[in-house]
Design an enzyme around this catalytic site. Structure first.
Site, PDB file in Angstrom:
ATOM      1  N   ASP A  39      -0.831   8.716   3.023  1.00 13.31           N
ATOM      2  CA  ASP A  39      -0.222   7.664   3.841  1.00 13.31           C
ATOM      3  C   ASP A  39      -1.138   7.434   5.059  1.00 13.31           C
ATOM      4  O   ASP A  39      -1.562   8.392   5.706  1.00 13.31           O
ATOM      5  CB  ASP A  39       1.175   8.119   4.289  1.00 13.31           C
ATOM      6  N   HIS A  67       7.651   4.547  -4.372  1.00 18.42           N
ATOM      7  CA  HIS A  67       6.825   5.671  -3.920  1.00 18.42           C
ATOM      8  C   HIS A  67       7.705   6.797  -3.430  1.00 18.42           C
ATOM      9  O   HIS A  67       8.800   6.570  -2.918  1.00 18.42           O
ATOM     10  CB  HIS A  67       5.842   5.244  -2.825  1.00 18.42           C
ATOM     11  N   GLN A 106      13.053   1.025   3.132  1.00 22.26           N
ATOM     12  CA  GLN A 106      11.837   0.708   2.365  1.00 22.26           C
ATOM     13  C   GLN A 106      11.086  -0.454   3.012  1.00 22.26           C
ATOM     14  O   GLN A 106      11.692  -1.471   3.374  1.00 22.26           O
ATOM     15  CB  GLN A 106      12.197   0.341   0.913  1.00 22.26           C
ATOM     16  N   HIS A 149       7.489   9.993  -0.804  1.00 21.58           N
ATOM     17  CA  HIS A 149       6.749  10.608   0.297  1.00 21.58           C
ATOM     18  C   HIS A 149       6.783  12.124   0.118  1.00 21.58           C
ATOM     19  O   HIS A 149       7.856  12.698  -0.108  1.00 21.58           O
ATOM     20  CB  HIS A 149       7.423  10.303   1.643  1.00 21.58           C
TER      21      HIS A 149
HETATM   22  P1  AMP Z   1       8.540   3.112   2.982  1.00 25.05           P
HETATM   23  O1  AMP Z   1       9.234   2.938   4.301  1.00 25.05           O
HETATM   24  O2  AMP Z   1       9.131   4.244   2.186  1.00 25.05           O
HETATM   25  O3  AMP Z   1       8.452   1.827   2.188  1.00 25.05           O
HETATM   26  O4  AMP Z   1       7.086   3.595   3.335  1.00 25.05           O
HETATM   27  C1  AMP Z   1       5.928   2.866   3.151  1.00 25.05           C
HETATM   28  C2  AMP Z   1       4.788   3.769   3.599  1.00 25.05           C
HETATM   29  O5  AMP Z   1       3.579   3.188   3.196  1.00 25.05           O
HETATM   30  C3  AMP Z   1       4.726   3.990   5.110  1.00 25.05           C
HETATM   31  O6  AMP Z   1       4.808   5.390   5.359  1.00 25.05           O
HETATM   32  C4  AMP Z   1       3.357   3.430   5.486  1.00 25.05           C
HETATM   33  O7  AMP Z   1       2.734   4.173   6.498  1.00 25.05           O
HETATM   34  C5  AMP Z   1       2.607   3.503   4.180  1.00 25.05           C
HETATM   35  N1  AMP Z   1       1.518   2.572   4.003  1.00 25.05           N
HETATM   36  C6  AMP Z   1       1.514   1.242   4.282  1.00 25.05           C
HETATM   37  N2  AMP Z   1       0.324   0.705   3.945  1.00 25.05           N
HETATM   38  C7  AMP Z   1      -0.430   1.714   3.431  1.00 25.05           C
HETATM   39  C8  AMP Z   1      -1.751   1.798   2.901  1.00 25.05           C
HETATM   40  N3  AMP Z   1      -2.548   0.731   2.831  1.00 25.05           N
HETATM   41  N4  AMP Z   1      -2.197   3.004   2.466  1.00 25.05           N
HETATM   42  C9  AMP Z   1      -1.398   4.090   2.535  1.00 25.05           C
HETATM   43  N5  AMP Z   1      -0.143   4.075   3.019  1.00 25.05           N
HETATM   44  C10 AMP Z   1       0.334   2.914   3.468  1.00 25.05           C
END
Ligand code: AMP
Length: 141
Positions: free
Chosen positions: A34, A103, A97, A105
């Protein structure tokens, strides 16, 4: 439910249109760091199949993500000498989300240390590179 958007950022990563710090890959999954980690070594595991979240992924595809998450979680504990691991999976905006490709975490945890709030800061690229190297090494053991 809203349809899957093939232009979400994780779909772009899967197509190689956007870079990532890849730590592990199978024919059906990809795991990478992340870029706004909430703890050291914060990793994500995603399916290669187009799935918005837990509400549309097929059970067998989710089972494969779970199998790989198990492997990444154990490697992360070792790589970062973590005291524990938190797994999180958010489905739909109401649940938190923000990226609409399923995904999980994987969050290494340390006694008495809280997670940073989501999207607190972009990590330094050198730090991400170092963390990816450590996690990749642990995944190879
Ligand atoms: P969620 O709130 O579960 O949808 O989390 C989305 C996650 O994606 C967040 O923790 C972001 O920091 C992460 N994220 C967003 N863009 C990227 C990226 N380009 N590469 C890696 N992680 C990302």
């Amino acid at each position: 439910m809203t349809a899957y958007d093939k232009d979400n950022i994780f779909a772009k990563i899967l197509r190689g249109e956007f870079p990532c710090y890849k730590v592990y890959e199978t024919d059906r999954t990809l795991s990478f760091l992340d870029i706004m980690p909430r703890t050291i070594g914060h990793a994500l595991v995603i399916p290669k199949v187009a799935a918005r979240n837990i509400l549309d992924i097929k059970p067998d595809d989710f089972a494969e993500v779970a199998r790989v998450t198990h492997k990444v979680a154990n490697a992360a504990k070792k790589a970062f000498d973590a005291h524990g691991i938190t797994l999180e999976q958010f489905s739909e905006p109401a649940a938190g989300q923000t990226v609409f490709h399923l995904h999980i975490h994987v969050l290494p945890r340390f006694t008495g240390v809280d997670l940073l709030p989501p999207a607190s800061r972009k990590e330094d690229l050198k730090v991400l590179e170092d963390h990816a190297t450590r996690l990749i090494a642990a995944l190879q053991d």
